[in-house]
Design a protein around this motif. Sequence first.
Motif, PDB file in Angstrom:
ATOM      1  N   HIS A  84       0.836  -1.140  -0.090  1.00 27.76           N
ATOM      2  CA  HIS A  84      -0.069  -0.019   0.004  1.00 27.76           C
ATOM      3  C   HIS A  84       0.858   1.342  -0.112  1.00 27.76           C
ATOM      4  CE1 HIS A  84      -3.797  -2.189   0.671  1.00 27.76           C
ATOM      5  NE2 HIS A  84      -2.996  -2.975   1.366  1.00 27.76           N
ATOM      6  N   ARG A  85       2.105   1.200  -0.688  1.00 24.54           N
ATOM      7  CA  ARG A  85       3.053   2.354  -0.544  1.00 24.54           C
ATOM      8  C   ARG A  85       2.427   3.683  -1.352  1.00 24.54           C
ATOM      9  NH1 ARG A  85       8.059   0.670  -3.676  1.00 24.54           N
ATOM     10  NH2 ARG A  85       8.007  -1.155  -2.108  1.00 24.54           N
ATOM     11  N   HIS A  86       1.429   3.435  -2.312  1.00 24.21           N
ATOM     12  CA  HIS A  86       0.946   4.571  -2.865  1.00 24.21           C
ATOM     13  C   HIS A  86       0.015   5.278  -2.083  1.00 24.21           C
ATOM     14  CE1 HIS A  86       3.095   3.474  -6.620  1.00 24.21           C
ATOM     15  NE2 HIS A  86       2.509   2.457  -6.500  1.00 24.21           N
ATOM     16  N   ALA A  87      -0.605   4.659  -1.213  1.00 26.57           N
ATOM     17  CA  ALA A  87      -1.393   5.333  -0.130  1.00 26.57           C
ATOM     18  C   ALA A  87      -0.776   5.926   0.791  1.00 26.57           C
ATOM     19  CB  ALA A  87      -2.549   4.444   0.454  1.00 26.57           C
ATOM     20  N   LEU A  88       0.250   5.307   1.296  1.00 28.66           N
ATOM     21  CA  LEU A  88       1.043   5.642   2.487  1.00 28.66           C
ATOM     22  C   LEU A  88       1.920   6.946   2.197  1.00 28.66           C
ATOM     23  CD1 LEU A  88       2.271   5.374   5.413  1.00 28.66           C
ATOM     24  CD2 LEU A  88       3.709   3.513   4.587  1.00 28.66           C
ATOM     25  N   LYS A  89       2.632   6.927   1.050  1.00 26.81           N
ATOM     26  CA  LYS A  89       3.500   8.169   0.705  1.00 26.81           C
ATOM     27  C   LYS A  89       2.817   9.315   0.710  1.00 26.81           C
ATOM     28  CE  LYS A  89       6.885   9.761  -2.602  1.00 26.81           C
ATOM     29  NZ  LYS A  89       7.767   9.606  -3.815  1.00 26.81           N
ATOM     30  N   PRO A  90       1.795   9.825   0.260  1.00 26.22           N
ATOM     31  CA  PRO A  90       1.146  11.365   0.622  1.00 26.22           C
ATOM     32  C   PRO A  90       0.790  11.379   1.916  1.00 26.22           C
ATOM     33  CG  PRO A  90      -0.556   9.698  -0.761  1.00 26.22           C
ATOM     34  CD  PRO A  90       1.110   8.904  -0.468  1.00 26.22           C
ATOM     35  N   LEU A  91       0.364  10.511   2.651  1.00 28.19           N
ATOM     36  CA  LEU A  91       0.031  10.689   4.128  1.00 28.19           C
ATOM     37  C   LEU A  91       1.305  11.002   4.959  1.00 28.19           C
ATOM     38  CD1 LEU A  91      -2.347   7.689   4.644  1.00 28.19           C
ATOM     39  CD2 LEU A  91      -2.999   9.992   4.429  1.00 28.19           C
ATOM     40  N   LEU A  92       2.367  10.701   4.621  1.00 27.05           N
ATOM     41  CA  LEU A  92       3.639  10.952   5.320  1.00 27.05           C
ATOM     42  C   LEU A  92       4.131  12.294   4.975  1.00 27.05           C
ATOM     43  CD1 LEU A  92       5.795   7.485   5.186  1.00 27.05           C
ATOM     44  CD2 LEU A  92       4.702   8.348   7.101  1.00 27.05           C
ATOM     45  N   GLU A  93       4.031  12.377   3.586  1.00 28.14           N
ATOM     46  CA  GLU A  93       4.603  13.708   2.946  1.00 28.14           C
ATOM     47  C   GLU A  93       3.349  14.932   3.617  1.00 28.14           C
ATOM     48  OE1 GLU A  93       6.948  12.893  -1.142  1.00 28.14           O
ATOM     49  OE2 GLU A  93       4.801  13.359  -1.170  1.00 28.14           O
ATOM     50  N   GLN A  94       2.218  14.616   3.639  1.00 28.61           N
ATOM     51  CA  GLN A  94       1.225  15.668   4.280  1.00 28.61           C
ATOM     52  C   GLN A  94       1.812  16.147   5.723  1.00 28.61           C
ATOM     53  OE1 GLN A  94      -2.670  14.532   4.414  1.00 28.61           O
ATOM     54  NE2 GLN A  94      -3.470  16.375   5.441  1.00 28.61           N
ATOM     55  N   ALA A  95       2.251  15.037   6.770  1.00 23.16           N
ATOM     56  CA  ALA A  95       2.549  14.861   8.035  1.00 23.16           C
ATOM     57  C   ALA A  95       3.981  15.813   7.798  1.00 23.16           C
ATOM     58  CB  ALA A  95       2.779  13.640   8.748  1.00 23.16           C
ATOM     59  N   PHE A  96       4.779  15.576   6.898  1.00 23.11           N
ATOM     60  CA  PHE A  96       6.189  16.093   6.928  1.00 23.11           C
ATOM     61  C   PHE A  96       6.293  17.725   6.440  1.00 23.11           C
ATOM     62  CE2 PHE A  96       8.366  11.930   5.810  1.00 23.11           C
ATOM     63  CZ  PHE A  96       8.278  11.522   7.088  1.00 23.11           C
ATOM     64  N   ALA A  97       5.116  18.237   6.046  1.00 19.99           N
ATOM     65  CA  ALA A  97       5.003  19.556   5.431  1.00 19.99           C
ATOM     66  C   ALA A  97       5.177  20.581   6.311  1.00 19.99           C
ATOM     67  CB  ALA A  97       3.574  19.678   4.837  1.00 19.99           C
ATOM     68  N   GLY A  98       5.131  20.290   7.654  1.00 15.83           N
ATOM     69  CA  GLY A  98       5.550  21.369   8.827  1.00 15.83           C
ATOM     70  C   GLY A  98       6.923  20.964   9.300  1.00 15.83           C
ATOM     71  N   HIS A  99       7.843  20.002   8.658  1.00 14.40           N
ATOM     72  CA  HIS A  99       9.269  20.111   9.124  1.00 14.40           C
ATOM     73  C   HIS A  99       9.999  20.385   7.855  1.00 14.40           C
ATOM     74  CE1 HIS A  99       7.830  17.689  12.608  1.00 14.40           C
ATOM     75  NE2 HIS A  99       7.078  17.458  11.708  1.00 14.40           N
ATOM     76  N   ASP A 100      11.297  20.933   8.208  1.00 14.97           N
ATOM     77  CA  ASP A 100      12.549  20.763   7.287  1.00 14.97           C
ATOM     78  C   ASP A 100      13.486  19.712   7.262  1.00 14.97           C
ATOM     79  OD1 ASP A 100      14.258  21.978   5.311  1.00 14.97           O
ATOM     80  OD2 ASP A 100      15.409  23.209   6.828  1.00 14.97           O
TER      81      ASP A 100
END
Length: 389
Positions: free
Chosen positions: A298-314
């Motif tokens: 399910h990598r294609h579902a997981l990747k955008p969820l992680l990137e959304q959470a990473f948006a507030g980090h450098d």
Amino acid sequence: MQANTQADTPIAGAQGAAAGALAGIRVLDLSRILGGPLAGQILGDHGADVLKVEPPQGDDTRAWGPPFKDGVASYYFGLNRNKRIQHLDLSAPEGQQRVRALMARADVVIENFKAGTMEKWGIGWEQMRPELPHLIWCRVSGFGSDGPLGALPGYDAAIQAMAGLMSINGEASGEPLRVGLPVVDMVTGMNAVIGVLLALHERARSGLGQLVDAALYDSGLSLLHPHAANWFTSGEAPQRTGNAHPNIYPYDVLRTGGAPIFLAVGNDRQFALLCSHIGQPQLAQDARFASAGQRSVHRHALKPLLEQAFAGHDGQPLADALMAIGVPAAAVLDVQQALSHPHTQHREMVVQMAGGYRGLGAPVKLGRTPASYRHAPLTEGRHFLDGAL
């Protein structure tokens, strides 16, 4: 080419006075370009006395630039330290006579001439073996000397294509892509060193040398893990996955609010730590992501969820924080940043020598007999043991 007249005193790698694990081993390096010269440099870094014989005009890679320093390409400097150079024309009787005398004093010969060339000159392996039964002969070639492709010339990029490496490198939606460094040549040089060390170990028992056969084709195929293992098991042709691992996820480059990072999450514990750190502990409980196999599916579902959470980090601070709690992560650095990193300096992976030479340090660290840096590239030497090592 003028000899390096500067003293060969290491500025970095202060263990230069150490004898080295291969002290007393004499290596005659007749090779050129990359695989053979890299093998000779590795042996030299660990104490072997390496004499490199080049044609009168020098190794071809002296012209492989820019950049150049004093008319010699950087490419050459990266492969030819801890050697002394002698110029001989092996196609001439005088050169052949001289190299025979050098072989008689050598423990190891490294060569990568086209099949049949040295035999034509009367100094090939089969011709020299009866006369010098102790000699370890390391032949670096494209495809070996026999078989359907035997004796054909081999080149790194062509082997990358033939061995399937290009087919699994690149973006999923893109074309097959060459790995951005001569990985086949380099791993062949390393395999040549492994073969030489095995042969030296066996010679201590038998007193006899042997042929070490290191082919680019074999080395290229040997790099296919896990793609070959996947194919042997499933029968399905491996596909390009870009930066992502074919078997594990998240093992990929992901966007953040700043610089991207690479995650290399290999087990469920690391994934749970990652989710907790980014404030998304529920992801580790989601049935789609709760196990390594499901995350990969399910990598294609997981990747955008992680990137959304990473948006507030450098990227860099996030990678540092994740590493600190045991989650493998790294900022994506360029070559200059990697070579300037404090840990690169700590590991002595950049070596400086008198005369302005800088190069990559030896990656194998031995406790009692560490690598040393004694001769900068272009150091002239007439014969083995010509002066102190």
